[in-house]
Design an enzyme around this catalytic site. Structure first.
Site, mmCIF file in Angstrom:
data_model
loop_
_atom_site.group_PDB
_atom_site.id
_atom_site.type_symbol
_atom_site.label_atom_id
_atom_site.label_comp_id
_atom_site.label_asym_id
_atom_site.label_seq_id
_atom_site.Cartn_x
_atom_site.Cartn_y
_atom_site.Cartn_z
ATOM 1 N N ARG A 62 0.862 -1.196 0.000
ATOM 2 C CA ARG A 62 0.000 0.000 0.000
ATOM 3 C C ARG A 62 0.892 1.238 0.000
ATOM 4 N NH1 ARG A 62 -1.273 1.745 4.618
ATOM 5 N NH2 ARG A 62 -2.005 -0.234 5.490
ATOM 6 N N TYR A 115 -16.501 17.388 -15.083
ATOM 7 C CA TYR A 115 -16.923 15.999 -15.283
ATOM 8 C C TYR A 115 -17.952 15.677 -14.189
ATOM 9 C CZ TYR A 115 -16.781 10.994 -14.490
ATOM 10 O OH TYR A 115 -17.138 9.698 -14.258
ATOM 11 N N ASP A 188 -7.103 19.506 -13.870
ATOM 12 C CA ASP A 188 -7.411 18.162 -14.352
ATOM 13 C C ASP A 188 -7.000 18.132 -15.824
ATOM 14 O OD1 ASP A 188 -8.618 15.894 -15.469
ATOM 15 O OD2 ASP A 188 -10.258 15.921 -14.017
ATOM 16 N N LYS A 213 -8.039 7.223 -19.087
ATOM 17 C CA LYS A 213 -8.293 7.814 -20.399
ATOM 18 C C LYS A 213 -7.022 7.769 -21.264
ATOM 19 C CE LYS A 213 -12.280 8.289 -18.563
ATOM 20 N NZ LYS A 213 -12.260 8.773 -17.246
HETATM 21 C C1 LIG Z 1 -11.982 14.887 -16.787
HETATM 22 C C2 LIG Z 1 -12.175 13.715 -15.865
HETATM 23 N N1 LIG Z 1 -11.646 13.768 -14.635
HETATM 24 C C3 LIG Z 1 -11.788 12.739 -13.763
HETATM 25 C C4 LIG Z 1 -12.495 11.608 -14.100
HETATM 26 C C5 LIG Z 1 -12.669 10.510 -13.094
HETATM 27 O O1 LIG Z 1 -11.787 9.466 -13.347
HETATM 28 P P1 LIG Z 1 -12.091 7.909 -13.048
HETATM 29 O O2 LIG Z 1 -13.285 7.526 -13.861
HETATM 30 O O3 LIG Z 1 -10.827 7.235 -13.454
HETATM 31 O O4 LIG Z 1 -12.359 7.812 -11.585
HETATM 32 C C6 LIG Z 1 -13.039 11.504 -15.391
HETATM 33 C C7 LIG Z 1 -13.786 10.284 -15.787
HETATM 34 O O5 LIG Z 1 -14.425 10.245 -16.825
HETATM 35 C C8 LIG Z 1 -12.875 12.586 -16.292
HETATM 36 O O6 LIG Z 1 -13.397 12.555 -17.526
#
Ligand SMILES: Cc1ncc(COP(=O)(O)O)c(C=O)c1O
Length: 393
Positions: A62, A115, A188, A213
């Site tokens: 961990r 998101y 992000d 992604k």
């Molecule tokens: C821009 C963005 N940030 C964060 C996330 C969250 O990531 P995760 O689905 O890997 O938890 C997503 C998921 O689609 C996203 O599109």
């Protein structure tokens, strides 16, 4: 051998190009076997040479695992940060960051078109915990300036491009707004990927990724990451990464790292194909609006041109025939697979209002019902266009 527990050496990151770092940073071929790729260390614990005699700092998986360390070093090198941290998902990374840097009563600014899952995390988890948040259009610097509360705002949280409306936040300008208020700027960078945009070099303090992604890139693993520019922040995140424990296992770390190595070539092809798709959609009578930061009609085009290498593989568009028409496109497409998520080699289509952004229905973050979002993959461009042509009828 793992170059260092905390990631790649600064010296190496600044001497080599992006593609070289993507392939080599974070790991040197294993001195005992010569393995050129980081092995999957499927172990939860490590033999100690006497009590407290750790080999390379490894004690319990961990806290640290060599396969994860290699990924974290590569992420730090590509984002040009001090240190990278891998998590079990993007949302796990986000939650860990909030708890590492904020306390109940603190205020954060978040995008009003974040998101959906990020908004839900703030709204349903962090707010009950005690955080106060203000959703604002982060592509409007003045709106962010008006929303920050000097001394109270801990984080200005930005997505750029945003999901799914592809708005562009000016990272340099937002960093100075955040810093003037005594806050940190979080970007992000999921939609752009570190290949197209490196927020830390533009003044941001922390980069967030859903590595699910573009970083992983093959739709075969869920993961998240944080990269920070400052040692003090790194220490807090490191503590919380271990204390909260939302870490990826070695198999997931391996897959994510394998994807990361080809990020540059994949992104170039995603961008090439997206440009072809945008050109096709822009002339189509069933499409009322094409949203892509590479279009000079896009409100954020000038800023995107300054801070991004190219404009990415995400394209959104609105259907002249309204929601029914948007749903029909999603149903009829064949090469574009109807699915959530984005950033993989395969093209995806989705209806944000009913799918990824259903959790923000009825809030200020609700997206237009006639909107379709495409994650343009790296297939043959002509096949993608033929598919869209058929789907648009
Ligand atoms: C821009 C963005 N940030 C964060 C996330 C969250 O990531 P995760 O689905 O890997 O938890 C997503 C998921 O689609 C996203 O599109």
């Amino acid at each position: 051998m793992l170059s260092r527990l905390v990631g790649v050496s600064q010296e190496r990151q600044h001497k080599t190009g992006f593609e070289t770092r993507a392939i080599h940073a974070g790991y040197d071929p294993d001195p005992t076997t010569g393995a050129v790729i980081p092995p999957i260390y499927a172990t939860s614990t490590y033999k100690q040479d006497g009590v407290g005699g750790l080999r390379g700092g490894y004690e319990y998986s961990r806290s640290a695992n060599p396969t994860r360390t290699a990924l974290e070093g590569a992420l730090a090198a590509l984002e040009e940060g001090e240190r990278g941290f891998a998590f079990a998902s993007g949302l796990a990374a986000e939650d860990t960051l909030v708890r590492a840097l904020c306390a109940p009563g603190d205020h954060v600014v978040i995008p009003d078109d974040a998101y959906g899952g990020t908004f839900r995390l703030f709204e349903k988890v962090e707010v009950p915990w005690g955080l106060v948040h203000s959703p604002v259009p982060v592509h409007e610097v003045d709106a962010v300036r008006a929303a920050v509360r000097p001394g109270e705002t801990r984080l200005v949280w930005v997505e750029t491009p945003t999901n799914p409306l592809l708005n562009i936040g000016d990272i340099e300008a937002l960093a100075s707004v955040a810093h003037d208020a005594g806050a940190l700027l979080v970007v992000d960078n999921t939609f752009a990927s570190p290949y197209l945009q490196q927020p830390l070099t533009l003044g941001a303090d922390i980069v967030v990724h859903s590595t699910t992604k573009y970083v992983g890139g093959h739709s075969d693993v869920v993961g998240g990451a944080l990269v920070v520019r400052d040692l003090e922040v790194a220490e807090k995140v490191a503590f919380h990464q271990n204390a909260m424990g939302a870490v990826p296992g070695p198999f997931d770390s391996f897959l994510t790292h394998r994807g990361l190595k080809t990020l540059a070539v994949r992104m170039e092809r995603h961008c090439d194909n997206a440009e072809r798709v945008v050109e096709f959609l822009s002339g189509h009578e069933a499409v009322s609006d094409v949203i892509y930061p590479g279009l000079d009609t896009h409100a954020g085009h000038a800023v995107a041109s300054r801070q991004m290498k190219r404009f990415g593989g995400m394209v959104s568009f609105r259907c002249a025939g309204g929601e029914e028409a948007a749903l029909r496109v999603c149903d009829r497409a064949e090469v574009f697979t109807l699915a959530e998520s984005l950033g993989g080699i395969e093209s995806l289509v989705e209806h944000p209002g009913r799918m990824t952004h259903a959790s923000v229905a009825g809030t200020d973050l609700e997206v237009p019902a006639d909107l379709v979002r495409l994650s343009v993959g790296i297939e043959t461009a002509d096949d993608l266009i033929a598919d869209l042509d058929r789907a648009l009828g």
